[in-house]
Design an enzyme around this catalytic site. Structure first.
Site, mmCIF file in Angstrom:
data_model
loop_
_atom_site.group_PDB
_atom_site.id
_atom_site.type_symbol
_atom_site.label_atom_id
_atom_site.label_comp_id
_atom_site.label_asym_id
_atom_site.label_seq_id
_atom_site.Cartn_x
_atom_site.Cartn_y
_atom_site.Cartn_z
ATOM 1 C CB SER A 272 -8.507 3.828 -8.367
ATOM 2 O OG SER A 272 -7.938 4.627 -7.345
ATOM 3 C CD GLU B 246 -2.125 -3.134 -14.114
ATOM 4 O OE1 GLU B 246 -1.492 -2.779 -13.119
ATOM 5 O OE2 GLU B 246 -3.214 -2.624 -14.445
ATOM 6 C CG HIS C 274 12.132 -1.589 -33.459
ATOM 7 N ND1 HIS C 274 13.294 -2.112 -32.945
ATOM 8 C CD2 HIS C 274 12.089 -1.974 -34.763
ATOM 9 C CE1 HIS C 274 13.944 -2.766 -33.895
ATOM 10 N NE2 HIS C 274 13.236 -2.711 -35.002
ATOM 11 C CE LYS D 14 -6.155 4.653 -13.202
ATOM 12 N NZ LYS D 14 -5.016 4.733 -12.303
#
Ligand code: ARG
Length: 462
Positions: A280, A293, A158, A286
């Site tokens: 970024s 992803e 979980h 970043k």
């Protein structure tokens, strides 16, 4: 002459709108080398059946070889007017050999048995390519497991702290699921090693051609299909391939999601290599896990390819229907996506840095040793249901005082339960918790070492 393979009974040529709709050459051109291999095999059975002389066969093969060279160097390409790769290549053959000889190759075959055969050949090659790329990813994961063999981390259910596990154990869990994917590809290949060539449009051929000879020629280890209708109309081999590639995508997405989480400041379990992360355009600080992803995103696309294909196949009557032309782009896309994704994903995994101290520090957090208290009590003869309650009482006491389980005093233990002797502290450490789970498949260093040896032996024989 008319390049179409079916113009004779028509007074008019196809409308432009139809030609545009009907054309598949822009996506089936990648099957050209397989179509040419099929043509060579077909020429040989035409000769065997007495329908091509030895001289004709020799000139036919030479013409096909020439055409193959012209396709390879780009000097011959199919066009929309050709409709599909089969028609385009037949035009190329006619241009090279003339209509008298070139026109003989169409005897006893149909684009329906051609496409069913070529598609299998193409997918079988790509199953092997994808299988090889999976093995490379597995090697990278095994490498991580070996490099950090003794590192503990919080095991989760979980997404909550559950019980400590070895980082290597966690990595090998992903290796195991990829092993099943690789096995699926091999089993699929065995099922798909059957040639539909010789099925004709749907009913077989009256020309005495030998489908088994074509099958052997084209490397179909299990011979030719037992039913020409099934041979031309079935596409479960495509659907199954789409499932396996979607499953691979889903398995990658599960690793990806963990990498994305582990790579956050809050977790700080891993740091990605600069060469396998992105920046970024506006935020200079970043460093993003784009490969992970994209893996997560592409898994959706791979699932879409599977479901779209299943919808196309649903309720199609036998035998061939033109709907089946829609079967290729989804799985071509699935191959293309995995073949760009897997090398990047493997690179990301092979180069990431594991923050061992951080993982180890968090391994006992979240009262993840509570189960060990319960199991220690069971070994003292306490029924598990009572033990579970007692261990829960320990967690409650800790939460009330803002302390960890191993900070409970002898008095606190005794107050919670008469069974809680000070010796319970022997299991309240990660090392002991790990070592005690030493059954097959468990997270003890000894069990994980045995698993690693098994996995490595399996990877060597694949
Ligand atoms: N291009 C077709 C396909 O991809 C194969 C040709 C069969 N066409 C036909 N009209 N019988 O399925």
């Amino acid at each position: 002459g008319d390049v179409r393979l079916w113009g004779a009974r028509f007074a008019d040529g196809p409308a432009e709108a139809l030609a545009n709709l009907s054309a598949s050459v822009h996506f089936d051109w990648r099957l050209a080398p397989y179509d040419l291999a099929g043509s060579r095999a077909h020429a040989r059975v035409l000769h065997k059946a007495g329908l091509l002389t030895a001289d004709e066969l020799q000139r036919m093969i030479a013409g096909l070889d020439q055409l193959e060279a012209d396709v390879a160097d780009g000097s011959f390409v199919g066009t929309i007017a050709d409709e599909d790769c089969h028609t385009a290549l037949e035009r190329g053959l006619l241009e090279r050999l003339g209509p008298d000889l070139g026109g003989k190759l169409r005897a006893g075959r149909s684009r329906n048995d051609q496409i069913a055969t070529l598609f299998r050949m193409y997918l079988r090659d790509h199953a092997r390519i994808i299988g090889g790329l999976i093995a490379e990813l597995q090697d990278a994961l095994v490498g991580l497991a070996e490099a950090h063999a003794d590192v503990a981390m919080p095991g989760r259910t979980h997404l909550q702290h559950a019980q400590p596990v070895l980082f290597a154990h966690h990595m090998l869990a992903h290796v195991q699921s990829l092993s099943r994917d690789a096995e699926r590809l091999r089993q699929w290949d065995t099922r798909t090693a059957v040639s539909p060539y010789g099925s004709g449009a749907l009913a077989g051929s009256s020309l005495g051609l030998d489908p088994e000879a074509v099958a052997a020629d084209l490397g179909f280890e299990r011979g030719s299909v037992g039913n020409s209708i099934d041979g031309t109309a079935s596409r479960d081999f495509v659907a199954e391939f789409a499932f396996i590639t979607a499953m691979i995508g889903v398995n990658l997405s599960r690793i990806a999601e963990e990498i994305i989480i582990w790579n956050t400041k809050e977790f700080s379990f891993v740091t990605l290599h600069d060469a396998f992360s992105t920046g970024s355009s506006i935020m200079p600080q970043k460093k993003n896990p784009d490969i992970a992803e994209l893996a997560r995103g592409k898994s959706g696309r791979l699932i879409g390819n599977l479901t779209g294909l299943m919808a196309t196949l649903k309720a199609l009557p036998l035998a061939y229907n033109r709907d089946l032309q829609e079967d290729k782009e989804p799985v071509f896309d699935s191959c293309d996506q995995l073949e760009v994704l897997l090398p990047a994903f493997t690179g990301m995994m092979a180069t990431l840095t594991v923050n061992r101290e951080r993982m180890e520090a968090l391994a006992p957090a979240g009262f993840s040793l509570a189960t060990d208290i319960a199991e220690w009590l069971v070994k003292q003869g306490v029924p598990f249901r009572v033990a579970h309650e007692v261990a829960g009482g320990c967690v409650k006491e800790c939460e009330a005082h803002g302390i960890e389980l191993d900070q409970l005093t002898d008095e606190q233990f005794a107050k919670i339960s008469e069974h809680l002797k000070p010796e319970v502290r022997t299991v309240l450490n990660v090392k002991g918790a790990l070592a005690s789970r030493n059954g097959r498949g468990g997270t003890a260093p000894s069990a994980v070492a045995a698993q690693l040896a098994e996995v490595k032996a399996d990877l060597r024989v694949q």
